[in-house]
Design a protein around this motif. Structure first.
Motif, PDB file in Angstrom:
ATOM      1  N   HIS A  95       0.832  -1.203   0.000  1.00  0.00           N
ATOM      2  CA  HIS A  95       0.000   0.000   0.000  1.00  0.00           C
ATOM      3  C   HIS A  95       0.868   1.255   0.000  1.00  0.00           C
ATOM      4  CE1 HIS A  95       0.918  -0.643   4.262  1.00  0.00           C
ATOM      5  NE2 HIS A  95       0.665   0.639   4.450  1.00  0.00           N
ATOM      6  N   ASN A  96       0.201   2.368  -0.231  1.00  0.00           N
ATOM      7  CA  ASN A  96       0.817   3.683  -0.117  1.00  0.00           C
ATOM      8  C   ASN A  96       0.213   4.313   1.136  1.00  0.00           C
ATOM      9  OD1 ASN A  96       2.148   6.068  -0.549  1.00  0.00           O
ATOM     10  ND2 ASN A  96       1.114   6.578  -2.456  1.00  0.00           N
ATOM     11  N   PRO A  97       0.998   4.568   2.171  1.00  0.00           N
ATOM     12  CA  PRO A  97       0.446   5.083   3.428  1.00  0.00           C
ATOM     13  C   PRO A  97      -0.306   6.400   3.239  1.00  0.00           C
ATOM     14  CG  PRO A  97       2.727   4.422   3.709  1.00  0.00           C
ATOM     15  CD  PRO A  97       2.449   4.376   2.239  1.00  0.00           C
ATOM     16  N   GLU A  98      -1.292   6.622   4.082  1.00  0.00           N
ATOM     17  CA  GLU A  98      -2.049   7.881   4.044  1.00  0.00           C
ATOM     18  C   GLU A  98      -1.147   9.087   4.233  1.00  0.00           C
ATOM     19  OE1 GLU A  98      -5.636   8.108   6.328  1.00  0.00           O
ATOM     20  OE2 GLU A  98      -6.167   6.041   5.849  1.00  0.00           O
ATOM     21  N   SER A  99      -0.048   8.930   4.946  1.00  0.00           N
ATOM     22  CA  SER A  99       0.871  10.043   5.206  1.00  0.00           C
ATOM     23  C   SER A  99       1.757  10.375   4.002  1.00  0.00           C
ATOM     24  CB  SER A  99       1.762   9.712   6.408  1.00  0.00           C
ATOM     25  OG  SER A  99       2.517   8.539   6.141  1.00  0.00           O
ATOM     26  N   ALA A 100       1.705   9.567   2.935  1.00  0.00           N
ATOM     27  CA  ALA A 100       2.547   9.813   1.753  1.00  0.00           C
ATOM     28  C   ALA A 100       2.133  11.117   1.070  1.00  0.00           C
ATOM     29  CB  ALA A 100       2.440   8.650   0.786  1.00  0.00           C
TER      30      ALA A 100
END
Length: 123
Positions: A95-100
């Motif tokens: 996944h791509n973290p929400e913080s990215a």
């Protein structure tokens, strides 16, 4: 002999996925490997769920951004021009973290091209 020259951005995205998936293997009628290009926005997953495969090996090659791969032991950060390999029976959630701050572009190759996926509950 058979050859396929594809403009990947012209391949229609696979519907009902949590991120943009373009199936190169479907476009080229490949039988032995599943090859997909993903563009994953912050907060999005690549697979539909945390999962593992019975027989399929997976390779994630990050073209841009940083991909997070959650496993039962830890979460790996896979940077641009790095690869992450998952062996059969090894649970993972890419996944791509929400913080990215940017999307991740990742080429994912799975072989053999079999539908042997099982959900995994990390609890």
């Amino acid at each position: 002999m058979g050859y396929h020259h594809l403009a990947v951005d012209d391949i229609e995205p696979t519907p009902d996925r949590p991120s943009i998936q373009r199936s190169i293997s479907d476009a080229a009628d490949l039988e032995n490997a599943a090859v997909n290009l993903y563009k994953v926005a912050p907060g999005e997953n690549i697979p539909l769920a945390y999962h593992y495969h019975d027989n399929q090996e997976e390779l994630f090659y990050v073209l841009s951004g940083t991909l997070a791969v959650e496993t039962p032991e830890k979460t790996y950060e896979v940077d641009e021009d790095e690869a992450f390999v998952v062996e059969p029976d090894s649970p993972q959630r890419a996944h791509n973290p929400e913080s990215a701050t940017e999307p991740v572009r990742t080429l994912v190759v799975g072989a053999p091209a079999v539908d042997d996926v099982h959900p995994y509950d990390p609890e």
